[in-house]
Design an enzyme around this catalytic site. Structure first.
Site, PDB file in Angstrom:
ATOM      1  N   LYS A 518       0.832  -1.236  -0.050  1.00  0.00           N
ATOM      2  CA  LYS A 518       0.007  -0.040   0.107  1.00  0.00           C
ATOM      3  C   LYS A 518       0.810   1.206  -0.015  1.00  0.00           C
ATOM      4  O   LYS A 518       1.998   1.130   0.341  1.00  0.00           O
ATOM      5  CB  LYS A 518      -0.933  -0.041   1.317  1.00  0.00           C
ATOM      6  CG  LYS A 518       0.007   0.148   2.454  1.00  0.00           C
ATOM      7  CD  LYS A 518      -1.009  -0.085   3.763  1.00  0.00           C
ATOM      8  CE  LYS A 518      -0.191  -0.234   4.724  1.00  0.00           C
ATOM      9  NZ  LYS A 518      -0.761  -1.284   6.021  1.00  0.00           N
ATOM     10  N   TYR A 745      15.438  31.272   7.975  1.00  0.00           N
ATOM     11  CA  TYR A 745      14.312  32.049   8.499  1.00  0.00           C
ATOM     12  C   TYR A 745      14.394  32.176   9.907  1.00  0.00           C
ATOM     13  O   TYR A 745      14.870  31.265  10.721  1.00  0.00           O
ATOM     14  CB  TYR A 745      12.995  31.383   8.101  1.00  0.00           C
ATOM     15  CG  TYR A 745      12.640  31.203   6.501  1.00  0.00           C
ATOM     16  CD1 TYR A 745      12.380  32.510   5.922  1.00  0.00           C
ATOM     17  CD2 TYR A 745      12.787  30.506   5.807  1.00  0.00           C
ATOM     18  CE1 TYR A 745      12.001  32.761   4.726  1.00  0.00           C
ATOM     19  CE2 TYR A 745      12.404  30.487   4.426  1.00  0.00           C
ATOM     20  CZ  TYR A 745      11.923  31.646   3.895  1.00  0.00           C
ATOM     21  OH  TYR A 745      11.502  31.784   2.758  1.00  0.00           O
TER      22      TYR A 745
END
Ligand SMILES: *Cc1c(COP(=O)(O)O)cnc(C)c1O
Length: 849
Positions: A518, A745
């Site tokens: 999956k 940042y």
């Protein structure tokens, strides 16, 4: 001989310290090949910087180093020559040397047949002249320069492969080497990342053909229709060869193709030369031979001498080289390189030589890495040709599997096609065929597929191994092709098949294996993982939803598939049509599916799912028997299995045992009724390590396939499973920051002293995490801590402690480098999660390599 001062002057270089040796016998690119009298060449390209290996090369004994920056290690006794750009310097050296020695350059170019052409031209011209025609395994401009290492003053000619890997290469080669002849066995267009259209390719070749001086030679293959796209220098002599057309200057006819050579008659003007025979396989190689005859004629070699010299022609390593293979089969090694046109040509040969009673087995690897750009039309044609002319196909790799699917679409029997993703599986697939002396085993693939190792495995005589190409070093030199994207995933499918074999060894005798793939095989790519799993003993596949199941079907995977989650009612007919099994996790769902199946008019297969304490999808254990009875009355459903799922088999043995007991309590009356249910299953990867009850005849394994350890209470000994995924990037910039500089940042990191920081082109949009943050990466096998905030597609690492670091160096985010390794488990620890989430969130948009 290579003279230090020749390079120094040609490239306007600079000596670093006192030179020691100033004559070298050869160049060296890989420190592992280093030795006395060699000149180590450090390469800096966007892909790689080999300055970092200078120290090792010196330790291993080279006499000189050609580099951009001088080494920081002790280099006494070694000549160090600094230049702006080593590859360019070598080409300037080649230019100066060829000019000074007045050696004429003959350029051989095109998409196939070049190696045999160089060899043939060398043999023919050697009848009268001194000819240099070395071939090296390095491609591109660098390879051209390296191939001239052994040039000598007495040489009259240098026959050189003008190997163009990208737009612009040809112009540089022409400018530096001043060819007086262009000899092109095939102009067939090659689509690659660099040549995105045929027009690009023809334009590049035309730079050569347009540059041939007045009275020079242009020799072409007349049967190649793509020649018409070339621009030819108007005053050069044009000579053409053919194996079909009478108008050609040289023509071969009455061709006899066989499994040990090629026979033909030749016509040149009014002369006919009958019954020539060369031990070279494949009609297409005749063009190279004829072009050598044309070249010989042009340089005044008598026809008879030229023809005689060619009887010494022998197959080259990796170029249609025949061997006696295992059990006496004919094993033909064509593993040097692969593009679609060349592959079509060898299939022609196979078709021609095959007898009725022979079996043909074609082992095809991916095309050369630089032709990653999918050429679907070419692949379709190849598939058609394979379906028509090959009995058994083993296709290894993603591109090869596309070609295999085209062969299937053209009617090839699926039982005769095996798709693999690694050498081990390819070898096994051929072993299963029980080779005998009636078999022809033809092997072709791009360099990076390393199919010479495959050939090596099937040789009957050990001594023949010396005749194989050695691609071993290809990965470590300039040829290394990386994805265009700045970060990428590498998958080790050989490790995947080894993991599957280990898992098989842990199954109980009656247990089958369901491979859980999956979420795109936990981010590893569902289609290849499914194929490798099925080749290595998986019986069933499991996915989470119907669209994942359909993707597998669309890619030609026919094994049974269980969808473990919800599927929309509208998809029931699709599930039936595509033989997809569904999870029956409630009575309501079972009734709905039954109704839809009934309307469609066919039967749907299902596995009943019991919730024994997981607290997710499933029928409560207390309601199970009643629900089961009712489901038996639903006529459009067939119950193929019954299963449950453990909530904490990795950490809680007692709870897992309780779940087992609960499930067995449900099973007892159902089994007592005498009803046969083919599959009863409970365990996932962690479960199978602690639950060994043979009542469960199937296990659903996900995480351990991918080489990760599923359990803290029953860990798998290290070394038994290997992680198959690595995630890598490169250094985009290196900067020395002053003290008190802010990084990234929000100014979360400030340098405290002068600090060397590398910027990496990867961030949270690629699958890293901003907060809690990824902590470290590997560079040169050492840990580099991430500093400052991780941006969307950038981050910064501190690298003061790592020597000789430079732009383009490989950075490992997950995986091994040197002696160190960052595992998905370690990253999971930093990010407060589990390895499952790490591997599935390394974004599917990462290119796979
Ligand atoms: C994902 C999943 C598995 C596989 O689990 P692993 O721990 O990866 O082996 C098995 N069963 C079900 C129902 C699942 O959802």
């Amino acid at each position: 001989m290579i003279s230090l001062y020749d390079i120094l002057h040609a490239a306007n270089g600079q000596l670093f310290g006192e030179p020691a040796s100033h004559l070298f016998t050869d160049f060296c690119l890989d420190p592992r090949d280093a030795g006395p009298s060699l000149l180590y060449v450090a390469i800096r390209s966007p892909k790689q910087d080999t300055h970092q290996y200078i120290e090792q090369a010196i330790q291993n004994g080279v006499s000189g180093v050609l580099c951009i920056e001088p080494p920081t290690c002790d280099a006494s006794g070694v000549s160090i020559l600094m230049v702006d750009e080593p590859v360019e310097a070598l080409l300037l050296w080649a230019k100066a040397t060829l000019t000074k020695l007045q050696i004429k350059t003959l350029a051989v170019a095109g998409s196939s047949g070049t190696s045999i052409a160089i060899e043939s031209i060398g043999l023919v011209l050697s009848q009268k002249y001194s000819v240099h025609y070395d071939q090296v395994s390095v491609s591109g401009r660098l390879g051209v320069a390296l191939s001239l290492a052994k040039i000598q003053p007495e040489h009259d000619f240098a026959v050189i492969k003008f190997d163009t890997q990208q737009m612009g290469d040809m112009a540089i080669l022409v400018e530096c080497l001043n060819p007086v002849a262009a000899i092109i066995p095939s102009s067939a267009c090659v689509i690659t990342d660099a040549f995105q259209s045929c027009a690009d390719w023809y334009a590049e070749l035309s730079i050569l053909t347009a540059a041939i001086p007045d009275q020079g030679l242009i020799a072409l293959n007349q049967d190649d229709p793509e020649n018409r796209h070339l621009n030819l220098a108007p005053n050069a002599h044009l000579k053409i060869v053919s194996i079909h057309e009478f108008g050609a200057d040289w023509m071969a006819y009455n061709i006899i193709t066989s499994s040990n050579g090629t026979g033909f008659d030749v016509r040149h003007e009014n002369e006919r030369y009958k019954g020539r025979w060369f031990p070279i396989l494949g009609e297409f190689n005749l063009y190279s031979v004829l072009l050598a005859l044309v070249t010989g004629e042009f340089y005044k070699i008598a026809d008879a001498d030229a023809l005689k010299s060619l009887t010494n022609l022998k197959p080259l390593p990796g170029h249609m080289n025949p061997f006696i293979g295992k059990n006496g089969c004919l094993l033909v090694d064509d593993s040097f390189s692969a593009n679609p046109a060349g592959t079509l040509a060898i299939l022609d040969w196979l078709e021609k030589i095959k007898n009725e009673d022979q079996r043909t087995i074609f082992v095809l690897g991916d095309m050369d890495a630089n032709s990653r750009h999918y050429d679907m039309v070419a692949y379709r044609n190849l598939g058609k040709k394979i379906a028509e002319g090959v009995d058994i196909l083993i296709a290894q790799g993603i591109q090869a599997s596309e070609i295999a699917r085209s062969a299937l679409a053209h009617g090839m029997d699926a039982n005769n096609v095996t798709i693999t993703f690694g050498l081990y599986d390819s070898v096994q697939a051929v072993e299963r065929l029980n080779l005998d002396s009636n078999d022809i085993l033809l092997v072709k693939g791009g360099r990076q597929t390393r199919l010479e190792l495959f050939v090596s495995h099937f040789l009957s005589q050990e001594s023949d191994k010396q005749q194989l190409v050695s691609q071993a070093r290809v990965e470590s030199n300039e040829n290394l092709v990386r994805p265009l994207s700045p970060s990428w995933i590498e998958l080790d499918y050989n490790a995947l098949s080894a993991n599957l074999r280990y898992i098989q060894s842990r199954l109980l005798d009656n247990q089958k294996l369901m491979a859980v793939i999956k979420a795109d095989a936990y981010g590893h790519g569902a289609v290849p993982v499914a194929r490798v799993a099925l080749l290595n003993g998986a019986d069933y596949l499991a996915v989470a939803n119907i669209s994942e199941a359909l993707t597998l079907r669309q890619n030609g995977i026919t094994a049974p598939i269980l969808v473990m989650g919800y599927i929309p009612i509208d998809a029931v007919s699709m599930a039936i049509r595509e033989n997809i099994t569904v999870a029956l996790y409630s009575l309501e769902i079972a009734e709905m599916y039954n109704r839809a199946a009934n309307e469609y008019g066919d039967i749907l297969k299902g596995h009943i799912k019991i919730d024994t304490g997981m607290g997710r999808l499933g029928i409560f254990a207390d309601d199970a028997v009643k629900a089961f009875r009712h489901m038996l009355t639903l006529k459009s459903l067939v119950i193929e299995g019954i299963y449950t799922h453990f909530s904490s088999p990795d950490s809680n043995r007692d709870y897992t045992n309780q779940q087992v007991d609960t499930f067995k309590r449900v099973l007892r009356p159902i089994l007592a009724s005498g009803l046969k249910i083919p599959y009863i299953h409970a365990s996932n990867s962690a479960g199978m390590l602690i639950v060994d009850d043979p009542i469960f005849n199937l296990v659903r394994v996900g995480l351990s396939l991918y080489g990760l350890n599923p359990s803290s209470i029953a860990p798998i000994k290290s070394g038994l499973l290997t992680p198959i995924l690595s995630w890598k990037t490169v250094i985009a910039q290196i900067k020395e920051f002053p003290p008190q500089a802010m990084i990234g940042y929000s100014n979360t990191y400030q340098t405290s002293e002068r600090e060397k920081i590398a910027i990496l082109p990867v961030g949270y949009a690629d699958g890293m995490r901003r907060s809690p943050a990824w902590k470290e990466v590997l560079i040169h096998g050492k840990r580099a801590p991430i500093v400052g905030r991780i941006s969307m597609e950038k981050c910064a690492v501190k690298v003061d402690h790592i020597d000789n670091i430079s732009l383009g160096d490989e950075v490992v985010l997950i995986g091994k480098q040197g002696d160190d390794q960052i595992t998905a488990d370690e990253v999971a620890g930093w990010l407060g999660t589990i390895s499952y989430e790490i591997i599935t969130s390394v974004m599917p948009r990462q290119p796979r390599h």
